[in-house]
Design a protein around this motif. Structure first.
Motif, PDB file in Angstrom:
ATOM      1  N   GLU A 185       6.832   5.952  -9.142  1.00  0.00           N
ATOM      2  CA  GLU A 185       5.470   5.730  -9.637  1.00  0.00           C
ATOM      3  C   GLU A 185       4.458   5.748  -8.496  1.00  0.00           C
ATOM      4  OE1 GLU A 185       2.178   4.968 -11.997  1.00  0.00           O
ATOM      5  OE2 GLU A 185       4.186   5.693 -12.530  1.00  0.00           O
TER       6      GLU A 185
ATOM      7  N   ARG B 106       1.174   8.345  -7.436  1.00  0.00           N
ATOM      8  CA  ARG B 106      -0.186   7.886  -7.134  1.00  0.00           C
ATOM      9  C   ARG B 106      -0.660   8.317  -5.747  1.00  0.00           C
ATOM     10  NH1 ARG B 106      -0.647   1.776  -9.711  1.00  0.00           N
ATOM     11  NH2 ARG B 106       0.451   2.214 -11.670  1.00  0.00           N
TER      12      ARG B 106
ATOM     13  N   THR C 106       4.607   0.325 -14.102  1.00  0.00           N
ATOM     14  CA  THR C 106       3.166   0.511 -13.899  1.00  0.00           C
ATOM     15  C   THR C 106       2.518  -0.748 -13.347  1.00  0.00           C
ATOM     16  OG1 THR C 106       3.078   2.127 -15.693  1.00  0.00           O
ATOM     17  CG2 THR C 106       0.998   1.112 -15.035  1.00  0.00           C
ATOM     18  N   ARG C 107       2.851  -1.893 -13.928  1.00  0.00           N
ATOM     19  CA  ARG C 107       2.274  -3.159 -13.464  1.00  0.00           C
ATOM     20  C   ARG C 107       2.747  -3.487 -12.052  1.00  0.00           C
ATOM     21  NH1 ARG C 107      -1.852  -6.216 -12.751  1.00  0.00           N
ATOM     22  NH2 ARG C 107      -1.493  -8.462 -12.918  1.00  0.00           N
TER      23      ARG C 107
ATOM     24  N   ASP D 120       0.787  -1.414  -9.684  1.00  0.00           N
ATOM     25  CA  ASP D 120      -0.582  -1.926  -9.577  1.00  0.00           C
ATOM     26  C   ASP D 120      -0.651  -3.097  -8.592  1.00  0.00           C
ATOM     27  OD1 ASP D 120      -1.495  -0.106 -11.442  1.00  0.00           O
ATOM     28  OD2 ASP D 120      -1.496  -1.525 -13.115  1.00  0.00           O
TER      29      ASP D 120
END
Length: 482
Positions: A27, A31, A420-421, A424
């Protein structure tokens, strides 16, 4: 396209620990991060499946395959889960020096912007701390495996390895004695695990640390969610982010057709590293004989010879399956017979399949009890279950009552945010640090415009914040500071 930001993910090569970091790495690479994975050379194959990730070889773990096999046989045969866990902990300490030296040498050559280090990879935690590189901790196991000094008191939550269900309330006396029990438990861990850890640190000239408090001020991502975990207060720097699971693949047509064609299926798997004894494998094989279900058993090839020749015809044994998650998602797979490793249980529940647990070692029994308490499965004792017990448990868990309890757990895991979290939070820690999670006055000062930008940046970068003493944990997993 990379924008120059770099992050290193550090773990021992066991997939229960390395696997979640690989999902986070994928992930983060999406990004724009330059992502490197630092692990022992035994993990090279796992990292190679992710071409977007660079492999940093920390050298051999010096745990040979034959020796690891004997260890797993020993801990599986060990009736006391505490003694079995101690055997695992001491074995994991053996490659500490090689991993610490390899990572320290790499950090002298180049430094990432931030690191994410697996909780069980103590050499990685020590090397990052000694080098002064910011790092986030990833806990791929149950919340209660965190050092006790990081968690506020929660008398209703069974301690790790206690074999106690949260459904059984504590007596008034046990509740009153809980503070003393916490002190004693912390003392035992400090005198065993903590002492061994500090001996390893001394071998590299590092000062001793308090095992229970060495991670205060660090952001810790727990790959779990409330619902499966028991509700309890949490400090702001401990974040429940849910499972780190791979994207589900498509089943091969032949296997999909077999799953569809006939009675419901029980998927059986005890993981890729466990070594159940021959007599247990025979009991499992005999317990899978039933007219009401078939069985698909994923079993290491070297163990196939231990199965009885007269095993039921409706049992299909495979040395390899393309992906357990894809099988578990199939609508005709109604039960998962599992050792209750954390990732295995999470994959099963997320994909809608209740569990019959036969925990083998470590904190797998703790997970099995949580599955039972959540009403999404049952568990059997590894040394005492009979074929009839297993057959009855599978048929019982196929009842719709167990599936009816799954949506609430699935919702909790989904809302925790998953990969995803986690990404983040890692990006936020790299950008602004973590002090603002725990320091109540920081947000007010920033909102009021008090202090220079340089001062605020210095506070973010350098402060080690003691967690607040009052928290409220919500069912969604969010935390309010009071």
């Amino acid at each position: 396209m990379s924008d120059g930001r770099s992050i290193w993910l550090v773990s021992i090569p066991l997939m229960g620990h390395l696997g979640p970091l690989l999902q986070q790495g994928r992930e983060l690479a999406r990004r724009g991060w330059n992502v490197s994975v630092a692990t022992s050379e035994e993990g090279a194959g796992a990292v190679a499946r992710f071409p977007e990730l660079e492999f940093i070889n920390l050298g051999p773990s010096h745990v040979d395959r034959e020796g690891a096999g004997r260890l797993l046989e020993r801990v599986t045969a060990e009736p006391d889960f505490g003694r079995g866990l101690w055997l695992i902990v001491t074995a994991l300490a053996e490659p500490w020096g090689t991993m610490y030296d390899g990572l320290s040498a790499e950090l002298k050559r180049r430094r990432p912007d931030i690191m994410v280090v697996d909780l069980a990879s103590t050499a990685g935690l020590d090397a990052a701390d000694a080098a002064g590189v910011p790092f986030v901790v990833n806990n791929a196991d149950l919340l209660t495996t965190l050092p006790a000094g990081l968690l506020p008191a929660a008398p209703h939550v069974p301690p790790v390895l206690s074999e106690r269900s949260a459904r059984k309330p504590l007596s008034a006396a046990a509740t009153a004695l809980h503070p003393l029990r916490r002190v004693l438990e912390r003392g035992v861990v400090s005198a065993t695990v903590g002492r061994m850890h500090n001996k390893l640190r001394r071998s590299r000239g590092l000062p001793p640390v308090d095992f229970h408090q060495r991670l205060l001020g660090r952001l810790i991502l727990v790959n779990s969610a409330f619902g499966l975990e028991y509700p309890r207060p949490l400090p702001p720097l401990i974040r429940m982010v849910g499972p780190m699971l791979p994207e589900v693949e498509t089943l091969p047509p032949e296997l999909d057709a077999w799953l569809n064609d006939g009675p419901p299926v029980a998927l059986v798997s005890f993981g890729t590293v466990s070594a159940p004894p021959s007599e247990m494998l025979r009991r499992v094989a005999q317990g899978l004989g039933s007219e009401s279900f078939r069985a698909l058993w994923a079993l290491r090839a070297d163990l196939h010879g231990e199965l009885p020749d007269d095993r039921p015809a409706a049992v299909r044994v495979e040395a390899w399956l393309p992906q357990l998650a894809a099988v578990l998602r199939h609508p005709n797979v109604r039960v998962f017979v599992s050792h209750c490793g954390t990732n295995s249980v999470q994959e099963s529940l997320v994909n809608g399949t209740p569990v019959v647990g036969i925990p083998l070692f470590g904190v797998q029994r703790d997970m099995a009890i949580r599955v039972e308490d959540a009403g999404v499965g049952v568990h059997l004792p590894k040394h005492r279950f009979t074929p009839a017990d297993l057959r009855g448990a599978i048929e019982r868990v196929m009842d719709e009552a167990y599936r009816a309890n799954l949506p609430a757990l699935q919702s909790s895991m989904r809302l925790a945010g998953g990969v995803t979290r986690a990404a983040d939070l890692i990006e936020e820690a790299a950008r602004v640090g973590v002090a603002h999670y725990a320091e109540e006055s920081y947000g007010r000062r920033l909102a009021d415009g008090a202090g220079s930008q340089e001062t605020l940046e210095a506070r973010r970068a350098n402060s080690v914040v003691m967690p607040s003493s009052r928290w409220t944990a919500h069912s969604s997993g969010s935390v309010t500071t009071s």
